[in-house]
Design a protein around this motif. Structure first.
Motif, short mmCIF file in Angstrom:
data_model
loop_
_atom_site.label_atom_id
_atom_site.label_comp_id
_atom_site.label_asym_id
_atom_site.label_seq_id
_atom_site.Cartn_x
_atom_site.Cartn_y
_atom_site.Cartn_z
N TRP A 447 0.84 -1.21 0.00
CA TRP A 447 0.00 0.00 0.00
C TRP A 447 0.87 1.25 0.00
O TRP A 447 0.59 2.22 -0.72
CB TRP A 447 -0.92 -0.03 1.22
CG TRP A 447 -1.91 1.10 1.32
CD1 TRP A 447 -1.96 2.06 2.28
CD2 TRP A 447 -3.01 1.36 0.45
NE1 TRP A 447 -3.02 2.91 2.06
CE2 TRP A 447 -3.69 2.51 0.94
CE3 TRP A 447 -3.50 0.74 -0.71
CZ2 TRP A 447 -4.81 3.04 0.33
CZ3 TRP A 447 -4.63 1.28 -1.33
CH2 TRP A 447 -5.28 2.41 -0.81
N LEU A 448 1.94 1.21 0.79
CA LEU A 448 2.87 2.33 0.81
C LEU A 448 3.49 2.54 -0.56
O LEU A 448 3.55 3.67 -1.07
CB LEU A 448 3.96 2.07 1.85
CG LEU A 448 5.10 3.09 1.93
CD1 LEU A 448 4.57 4.45 2.38
CD2 LEU A 448 6.19 2.60 2.87
N LEU A 449 3.92 1.46 -1.20
CA LEU A 449 4.54 1.56 -2.51
C LEU A 449 3.56 2.08 -3.56
O LEU A 449 3.91 2.90 -4.42
CB LEU A 449 5.09 0.20 -2.94
CG LEU A 449 6.25 -0.35 -2.11
CD1 LEU A 449 6.57 -1.77 -2.52
CD2 LEU A 449 7.47 0.55 -2.25
N LYS A 450 2.33 1.59 -3.50
CA LYS A 450 1.31 2.01 -4.47
C LYS A 450 1.10 3.51 -4.43
O LYS A 450 0.86 4.15 -5.47
CB LYS A 450 0.00 1.28 -4.18
CG LYS A 450 -1.14 1.66 -5.11
CD LYS A 450 -2.41 0.89 -4.78
CE LYS A 450 -3.55 1.28 -5.71
NZ LYS A 450 -4.81 0.52 -5.40
N ASN A 451 1.22 4.10 -3.24
CA ASN A 451 0.90 5.51 -3.07
C ASN A 451 2.12 6.43 -3.07
O ASN A 451 1.96 7.65 -2.90
CB ASN A 451 0.09 5.69 -1.79
CG ASN A 451 -1.33 5.15 -1.89
OD1 ASN A 451 -2.21 5.82 -2.40
ND2 ASN A 451 -1.53 3.93 -1.43
N THR A 452 3.31 5.86 -3.24
CA THR A 452 4.51 6.71 -3.26
C THR A 452 5.35 6.53 -4.52
O THR A 452 6.19 7.38 -4.82
CB THR A 452 5.42 6.41 -2.04
OG1 THR A 452 5.70 5.01 -1.99
CG2 THR A 452 4.75 6.85 -0.74
N SER A 453 5.14 5.44 -5.24
CA SER A 453 5.94 5.19 -6.44
C SER A 453 5.78 6.34 -7.44
O SER A 453 4.68 6.82 -7.70
CB SER A 453 5.50 3.88 -7.10
OG SER A 453 6.22 3.64 -8.28
N GLY A 454 6.91 6.77 -7.97
CA GLY A 454 6.91 7.89 -8.90
C GLY A 454 7.07 9.24 -8.24
O GLY A 454 7.28 10.24 -8.94
#
Length: 557
Positions: A447-454
């Motif tokens: 969830w953290l990665l989904k919302n911070t990637s990029g």
């Protein structure tokens, strides 16, 4: 049920190794020479051990005792007299473990873990807010070295800095030609640090353990230059509860770091699925009753006056991490309306997170260690009852049905993963371990990665080492062997990341760790055997983790 015939040797040897490694760095300091630094014009005396100097047990906040109990940490006044900093301060009060009655190998693992590793965090005291600094002996006040701040784990219920003295990390950084300064701090735990209720919320004193960590980071800003550190180059690093703490500092105050750090490293921890601080009311009410404060007009103030032993006994009666409810912890960070203005996973979803580079990763079998307390759950109906009424109260029958579909009773799909029919100490053990590991550790990271990637630079890893360990596999905390204690690959990556915000080396033989991106979810995988590292994709069990995240957003702890 599969009969477990593996010998006890590998498991016992693994835990004994961790104990020896944890103790060894402390014992090495027995032959030392004096070293000094100047803080506020006074002399602080530490010790020199080989190429490093240690300054241990330095107070960074006023003792949280008496009327300062259950209050925000108060900074120490300017140091006005010289003092010795040659020994770790006491750990903060620890939650008492109630070990479930087990048999055979599960009992061996529990005994080794509880009675072995965590014995090194004693003694403990309510007066415990101290900080430790380990520096290269050659560092001076003008060195401006990067700083690596360690936050220990322990489920927000136990732990202490004496288990991790950091000398090996500083020595390794010197040998790499990339010296760093290492810092660690104690912080309040269990009911002393994470008291939760409407009374706590109204008083604005939620998440005191996190506030202690924040105060320690402010101390670093003020004083680390005296040890040769650069306050503008601070990386915060933690494992388990320490990693969760790192993630929560990233989302605290709407993502404002206050200039306290520039990067983060999270081993087995991300913003967790917790709700409002009033969700802990039942535990607050319990200790109020057990301490005789129920009749008080101000129960919070009454708790400040209760003798330490009485309060500690009342807190110890609440469930520990080894209790039947397992990872549904009694004491942990929650949304308090001040430090954490909303549920952590909602804050991530809202983009209220510091845009700093970070490393994050998990062990493959995060849930096994926490599933021994549920060995009496052996049937389909018992699993459903456990999820609905103990682990995730508030779930509907339909949601439990979906969860059962995503995590079926097929033991070959459970954790330890990729071990086939092995390790099924009960028909439901591997299934429960899979749900707990994904729900509390793996899915929050996704969830953290989904919302911070990029939005920021990210590196992701998965540790699949120690699969040979019966029942637990690549258990929670096993990556510490690769990062903290033995100077292996992950430790080198973390040191490089602290120095140059990129974990990869520049040598021809250095393994390159590619960045993570949503369209290219690279993941560094640590393996046993002749090929110790490979690059894979972080896409395993995606539907299962997506479902768990949506479920815990609706029914947070």
């Amino acid at each position: 049920m599969t009969q477990i015939k593996a010998p006890l040797g590998p498991t016992k040897m693994f835990f004994q190794l961790l104990i020896v490694l944890a103790l060894s760095t402390v014992l090495i300091s027995a032959t030392t020479a004096a070293s000094t630094v100047q803080l506020d014009g006074v002399t602080v005396t530490g010790t020199s051990v080989g190429s490093v100097q240690q300054f241990l047990g330095i107070p960074f906040a006023r003792p949280p005792v008496g009327n300062l109990r259950f209050r925000l940490p108060q900074p120490v006044p300017a140091y006005n007299r010289s003092f010795s900093a040659t020994a770790f301060g006491p750990s903060c009060p620890q939650q008492k473990f109630v070990i479930p009655v087990l048999k055979g190998l599960p009992q061996v693992i529990a005994d080794d873990l509880i009675n072995g590793i965590y014995s090194v965090v004693t003694p403990s005291s309510e007066d415990c807010l101290t900080i430790n600094v380990v520096k290269p002996a050659s560092a001076t006040t003008s060195s401006k070295l990067p700083v690596l701040v360690w936050i220990y784990g322990g489920g927000f219920e136990f732990g202490g800095t004496s288990t991790y003295d950091g000398s090996g990390i500083v020595e390794r950084s010197i040998r790499m030609g990339s010296p760093v300064v290492f810092v660690s701090m104690n912080y309040r735990l269990t009911g002393f640090g994470f008291l939760a209720s409407k009374e706590v919320k109204n008083a604005g004193i939620g998440n005191l353990g996190l506030q202690d960590q924040r105060q320690a980071l402010r101390w670093v800003q003020k004083y680390i230059a005296a040890f040769g550190g650069d306050p503008t180059k601070v990386t915060i690093w933690g494992e388990s509860a320490g990693a969760i703490s790192v993630s929560l500092h990233m989302i605290a105050n709407g993502g404002n770091t206050e200039g306290l750090f520039r990067a983060g490293v999270m081993q087995s921890g991300a913003p967790i699925p917790v709700g409002d601080i009033e969700n802990g009311q039942v535990y607050y009410d319990s200790i109020v009753a057990d301490t005789g404060c129920s009749g008080s007009a101000d129960t919070l103030q009454c708790l400040r006056t209760v003798p330490y032993g009485t309060l500690k006994a009342a807190i110890d009666k609440t469930p520990s991490i080894s209790a039947y409810q397992a990872l549904r912890l009694a004491w942990l960070p929650r949304a308090d309306g001040v430090f954490l203005t909303d549920h952590p996973q909602r804050l991530v979803q809202q983009g209220k997170i510091a845009p700093v580079p970070f490393i994050t990763g998990n062990c493959d079998d995060e849930g096994t260690l926490f599933s021994f307390s549920t060995l009496n759950v052996t049937t389909e109906s018992e699993v459903r009852d456990y999820v609905k009424n103990t682990f995730l109260p508030g779930t509907t029958d339909a949601q439990v049905d979906q969860l059962a579909t995503h995590y079926p009773a097929d033991i070959t799909q459970g954790s330890p993963f990729d071990t086939g029919i092995l390790n099924a100490v009960t028909p439901q053990f591997k299934r429960i371990a899979a749900v707990q590991g994904d729900g509390v550790f793996q899915a929050p990271r996704r969830w953290l990665l989904k919302n911070t990637s990029g939005k920021q630079d990210i590196w992701v890893y998965l540790s699949k080492r120690f699969k040979i360990l019966p029942l637990v596999g690549s258990l929670h905390g096993s990556d510490l062997v690769n990062s903290f204690f033995l100077g292996q690959e992950l430790q080198d990556y973390i040191i490089r990341f602290t120095v140059k915000l990129d974990p990869s080396g520049t040598g021809l033989l250095d393994f390159k760790w590619p960045k993570y991106a949503t369209g290219n979810p690279n993941q560094l995988i640590f393996l046993d055997g002749l090929i110790p590292q490979i690059v894979g994709k972080d896409t395993y069990r995606q539907p299962q983790m997506d479902f768990l995240t949506q479920l815990t957003l609706q029914v947070p702890v």
